[in-house]
Design an enzyme around this catalytic site. Structure first.
Site, PDB file in Angstrom:
ATOM      1  N   ASN A   1      71.811 -11.232  20.395  1.00 30.53           N
ATOM      2  CA  ASN A   1      70.376 -11.150  20.094  1.00 30.53           C
ATOM      3  C   ASN A   1      69.909  -9.725  19.826  1.00 30.53           C
ATOM      4  O   ASN A   1      68.919  -9.523  19.121  1.00 30.53           O
ATOM      5  CB  ASN A   1      69.559 -11.783  21.224  1.00 30.53           C
ATOM      6  CG  ASN A   1      69.617 -13.294  21.138  1.00 30.53           C
ATOM      7  OD1 ASN A   1      70.072 -13.849  20.137  1.00 30.53           O
ATOM      8  ND2 ASN A   1      69.181 -13.969  22.182  1.00 30.53           N
TER       9      ASN A   1
ATOM     10  N   GLY B   1      61.281  -5.621  16.440  1.00 30.43           N
ATOM     11  CA  GLY B   1      60.103  -4.825  16.827  1.00 30.43           C
ATOM     12  C   GLY B   1      60.418  -3.492  17.423  1.00 30.43           C
ATOM     13  O   GLY B   1      60.077  -2.433  16.868  1.00 30.43           O
TER      14      GLY B   1
ATOM     15  N   GLU C   1      52.328  -3.273  20.319  1.00 29.12           N
ATOM     16  CA  GLU C   1      52.576  -4.707  20.159  1.00 29.12           C
ATOM     17  C   GLU C   1      51.664  -5.455  21.111  1.00 29.12           C
ATOM     18  O   GLU C   1      51.028  -4.854  21.991  1.00 29.12           O
ATOM     19  CB  GLU C   1      54.051  -5.030  20.431  1.00 29.12           C
ATOM     20  CG  GLU C   1      54.979  -4.503  19.339  1.00 29.12           C
ATOM     21  CD  GLU C   1      56.439  -4.855  19.540  1.00 29.12           C
ATOM     22  OE1 GLU C   1      56.788  -5.460  20.567  1.00 29.12           O
ATOM     23  OE2 GLU C   1      57.236  -4.507  18.658  1.00 29.12           O
TER      24      GLU C   1
ATOM     25  N   HIS D   1      58.463 -17.365  20.521  1.00 31.15           N
ATOM     26  CA  HIS D   1      57.842 -16.312  19.711  1.00 31.15           C
ATOM     27  C   HIS D   1      56.820 -16.962  18.797  1.00 31.15           C
ATOM     28  O   HIS D   1      57.107 -17.987  18.172  1.00 31.15           O
ATOM     29  CB  HIS D   1      58.914 -15.582  18.894  1.00 31.15           C
ATOM     30  CG  HIS D   1      58.439 -14.267  18.358  1.00 31.15           C
ATOM     31  ND1 HIS D   1      57.521 -14.161  17.338  1.00 31.15           N
ATOM     32  CD2 HIS D   1      58.747 -12.995  18.719  1.00 31.15           C
ATOM     33  CE1 HIS D   1      57.293 -12.872  17.097  1.00 31.15           C
ATOM     34  NE2 HIS D   1      58.026 -12.146  17.920  1.00 31.15           N
TER      35      HIS D   1
ATOM     36  N   ARG E   1      52.143 -13.119  24.431  1.00 31.55           N
ATOM     37  CA  ARG E   1      52.917 -13.964  23.532  1.00 31.55           C
ATOM     38  C   ARG E   1      52.806 -15.452  23.850  1.00 31.55           C
ATOM     39  O   ARG E   1      52.720 -16.279  22.954  1.00 31.55           O
ATOM     40  CB  ARG E   1      54.370 -13.519  23.642  1.00 31.55           C
ATOM     41  CG  ARG E   1      55.237 -13.966  22.552  1.00 31.55           C
ATOM     42  CD  ARG E   1      56.574 -13.300  22.708  1.00 31.55           C
ATOM     43  NE  ARG E   1      56.628 -12.026  22.029  1.00 31.55           N
ATOM     44  CZ  ARG E   1      57.736 -11.282  21.961  1.00 31.55           C
ATOM     45  NH1 ARG E   1      58.828 -11.679  22.532  1.00 31.55           N
ATOM     46  NH2 ARG E   1      57.727 -10.146  21.319  1.00 31.55           N
TER      47      ARG E   1
ATOM     48  N   HIS F   1      62.522 -18.157  21.686  1.00 35.68           N
ATOM     49  CA  HIS F   1      62.879 -16.742  21.451  1.00 35.68           C
ATOM     50  C   HIS F   1      63.671 -16.114  22.587  1.00 35.68           C
ATOM     51  O   HIS F   1      64.657 -15.428  22.340  1.00 35.68           O
ATOM     52  CB  HIS F   1      61.590 -15.959  21.219  1.00 35.68           C
ATOM     53  CG  HIS F   1      61.785 -14.530  20.833  1.00 35.68           C
ATOM     54  ND1 HIS F   1      62.526 -14.150  19.745  1.00 35.68           N
ATOM     55  CD2 HIS F   1      61.317 -13.375  21.392  1.00 35.68           C
ATOM     56  CE1 HIS F   1      62.514 -12.822  19.644  1.00 35.68           C
ATOM     57  NE2 HIS F   1      61.809 -12.332  20.642  1.00 35.68           N
TER      58      HIS F   1
ATOM     59  N   GLU G   1      69.678 -10.394  28.986  1.00 31.25           N
ATOM     60  CA  GLU G   1      68.950 -11.672  28.970  1.00 31.25           C
ATOM     61  C   GLU G   1      69.583 -12.742  29.851  1.00 31.25           C
ATOM     62  O   GLU G   1      68.905 -13.653  30.326  1.00 31.25           O
ATOM     63  CB  GLU G   1      68.819 -12.175  27.518  1.00 31.25           C
ATOM     64  CG  GLU G   1      67.877 -13.356  27.389  1.00 31.25           C
ATOM     65  CD  GLU G   1      67.647 -13.785  25.946  1.00 31.25           C
ATOM     66  OE1 GLU G   1      68.045 -13.050  25.018  1.00 31.25           O
ATOM     67  OE2 GLU G   1      67.066 -14.871  25.752  1.00 31.25           O
TER      68      GLU G   1
ATOM     69  N   ARG H   1      57.612 -12.625  29.162  1.00 29.74           N
ATOM     70  CA  ARG H   1      58.051 -11.245  28.946  1.00 29.74           C
ATOM     71  C   ARG H   1      57.094 -10.486  28.026  1.00 29.74           C
ATOM     72  O   ARG H   1      56.691 -10.990  26.968  1.00 29.74           O
ATOM     73  CB  ARG H   1      59.448 -11.234  28.317  1.00 29.74           C
ATOM     74  CG  ARG H   1      59.954  -9.848  27.982  1.00 29.74           C
ATOM     75  CD  ARG H   1      61.375  -9.886  27.476  1.00 29.74           C
ATOM     76  NE  ARG H   1      61.489 -10.672  26.268  1.00 29.74           N
ATOM     77  CZ  ARG H   1      61.295 -10.201  25.037  1.00 29.74           C
ATOM     78  NH1 ARG H   1      60.959  -8.929  24.850  1.00 29.74           N
ATOM     79  NH2 ARG H   1      61.428 -10.983  23.997  1.00 29.74           N
TER      80      ARG H   1
HETATM   81  C1  SIN Z   1      59.563  -8.778  17.835  1.00 28.71           C
HETATM   82  O1  SIN Z   1      59.866  -7.877  17.067  1.00 28.71           O
HETATM   83  O2  SIN Z   1      58.528  -9.439  17.727  1.00 28.71           O
HETATM   84  C2  SIN Z   1      60.489  -9.116  18.954  1.00 28.71           C
HETATM   85  C3  SIN Z   1      60.337  -8.121  20.011  1.00 28.71           C
HETATM   86  C4  SIN Z   1      60.590  -8.751  21.337  1.00 28.71           C
HETATM   87  O3  SIN Z   1      60.920  -9.921  21.432  1.00 28.71           O
HETATM   88  O4  SIN Z   1      60.397  -8.043  22.327  1.00 28.71           O
END
Ligand code: SIN
Length: 483
Positions: free
Chosen positions: A39, A45, A110, A222, A269, A329, A354, A365
């Site tokens: 992964n 991100g 983010e 996600h 999220r 995700h 993970e 998370r």
């Molecule tokens: C993303 O880029 O949205 C994934 C980042 C993450 O899952 O922490």
């Protein structure tokens, strides 16, 4: 031969552990397919870090809020306090994160982070760049296509592991320290963002050996994956896109997320995924990610890989919106570890990344805390193991080494059913009736004469369903909606 370390998995956690082991030690890394099938490689991100001393309490607080305070606070503190040193160490070793116009580290924001504190590399290929860097730094042998099917466990000691090196042959490796870094469980869901190699077999082995798993009901979806491909693995549309201005709209261009949470696209999220799922269910409207706030040149430079992938799929970003859906995700739950990354009640068995669960992520998370977790807790595992200097005596392992048939004809159909069952019941929105029905189906499958790998996946799926049934009230990613 007895290795000093056996590392199972070649993602960021496993490779960073390998990097930190003194060169004179005998280390073997084994991974299920190629090292790229992890992964880390797909993470877009970035990697979060507390910016400085003053940011540590803020980063801790953001992590706890996203995790709905189900987190192990001590683990969160360890993560945040060690974050900057781990990042600085990689930079010192030569890893290049993206810089801003002033040639300083470019931090982005983010969802659910109070401030921009996410580093990225090659725009939106952070995981890939970190992975390549760690592979280049790796001086230890890596065996690929090595599929672990058992751990050699006796009296609180792990003596090593057994793996398939082909369809029908197996090998045994003995080691003084075994580090499980095999990743999460994505491939037991119908739609996910994970490497197809990540399917939870090690978690299944732990269940078989009565090694405790923790928080297995806590599965993260996600909010924004591209919906238009037929594969189970869905292309991710990074959280960083929303962090920098992309927004979620319905087919009439309505930004409906503010009807669910005051922070709209930047809510935690689990909230964003659930809101998209609920809105789509109620209105039957298609949901899109819109990039109209971006300038084309900036977009192409900042998100080069997403731009190129979507271009190949027929979309011209940032001018066109793309259809999205949530998909599985990340597993917050996993093998229960203590604050030294050690599997609880073992002398020489560690789990990192993970596959592990220190309770750090709680019920959801915080974005970009997972690569950081891999860095911090792999370092802790190596420090602890070097301090303990545990040695096995191979002769003391007296159990018979059993052979298991890897795959059987019946497996394929059940594997596909399993993915569907998990997607439909242990999903973004859950109810007791469906969870119980799925558990019955899986219990029934477990009575069949199955291949070893499917058997292990089913055990892991069973533990997700059982944990979900045990937690009767909604919490974070575990959302119960009664019929
Ligand atoms: C993303 O880029 O949205 C994934 C980042 C993450 O899952 O922490």
């Amino acid at each position: 031969m007895v290795y000093d370390y056996l590392i199972i998995g070649a993602g960021l956690a496993g490779l960073n552990a390998a990097r930190l082991i003194p060169k004179h030690k005998k280390v073997l890394i084994i991974c299920k397919k190629s090292p790229w099938e992890c992964n880390t490689f797909y993470a877009q991100g970035g990697v979060a870090t507390a910016l400085n001393e003053a940011d540590i309490p803020v980063h801790i607080n953001d992590t706890l809020i996203a995790g709905v305070h189900h987190n192990n606070v001590k683990a969160v503190e360890i993560l945040s306090r060690n974050s900057r040193a781990c990042i600085d160490d990689l930079i010192k070793e030569g890893l290049e994160f993206d810089l801003n116009a002033q040639d300083k580290l470019a931090f982005t924001k983010e969802a659910a982070h109070s401030i921009p504190r996410i580093l990225h590399a090659d725009g939106d290929a952070t995981g890939r760049m970190m992975h390549v860097f760690l592979l280049e730094k790796c001086h230890h042998p890596i065996i690929t296509d090595a599929v672990v099917n058992d751990l050699l466990i006796q009296d609180g000691i792990c003596y090593g592991a057994k793996y398939y090196d082909s369809e029908t042959s197996e090998k045994v490796v003995y080691a003084n320290n075994v580090i499980i870094a095999s990743g999460g469980i994505g491939s037991i869901y119908k739609y996910h963002t994970n490497s197809p190699a990540v399917a939870g077999e090690l978690q299944g082995i732990c269940l078989e050996k009565n090694i405790e798993l923790k928080d297995m009901e806590m599965m993260q979806f996600h909010p924004t994956v591209f919906k238009g491909t037929s594969y189970a693995r869905k292309p991710l549309l990074s959280e960083a896109l929303r962090g920098e201005g992309a927004y979620v709209v319905d087919e009439d261009n309505k930004r409906f997320l503010f009807d669910y949470h005051k922070d709209g696209e930047l809510a935690p999220r689990d909230v964003v995924s659930r809101s998209i799922f609920d809105y789509n269910e109620k209105t039957n409207k298609q949901i899109y990610l819109s990039f109209e706030s971006f300038d084309k040149e900036f977009f192409q430079k900042r998100f080069p890989n997403i731009y190129a992938n979507l271009h190949e799929l027929g979309y011209e970003l940032p001018f066109e919106r793309v259809p999205i859906s949530p998909a599985f995700h990340y597993a917050m739950g996993g093998i229960k570890i203590d604050l030294n990354s050690k599997v609880v009640s073992f002398k020489n068995l560690y789990a990192i990344g993970e596959v592990s669960c220190s309770g750090l992520h709680g019920a959801n998370r915080l974005a970009s805390n997972s690569l950081l977790e891999g860095l911090v807790f792999s370092k802790i595992a190596i420090e602890d193991s070097l301090k303990n200097n545990f040695k096995i005596s191979q002769k003391k392992y007296t159990k018979n080494v059993k052979f298991y048939v890897r795959n059987k004809d019946i497996d394929k159909k059940i594997k596909n059913n399993l993915r569907k069952i998990m997607w439909e019941s242990a999903s973004i929105s859950r109810n007791k009736t469906d969870l119980s029905k799925s558990l019955q189906l899986i219990d029934n499958y477990l009575t069949y004469d199955l291949g070893r790998l499917l058997f292990l996946r089913l055990l892991t799926a069973k533990s997700i369903l059982e944990s979900a049934l045990k937690r009767e009230k909604s919490l974070g990613a575990h959302y119960i909606k009664e019929n």
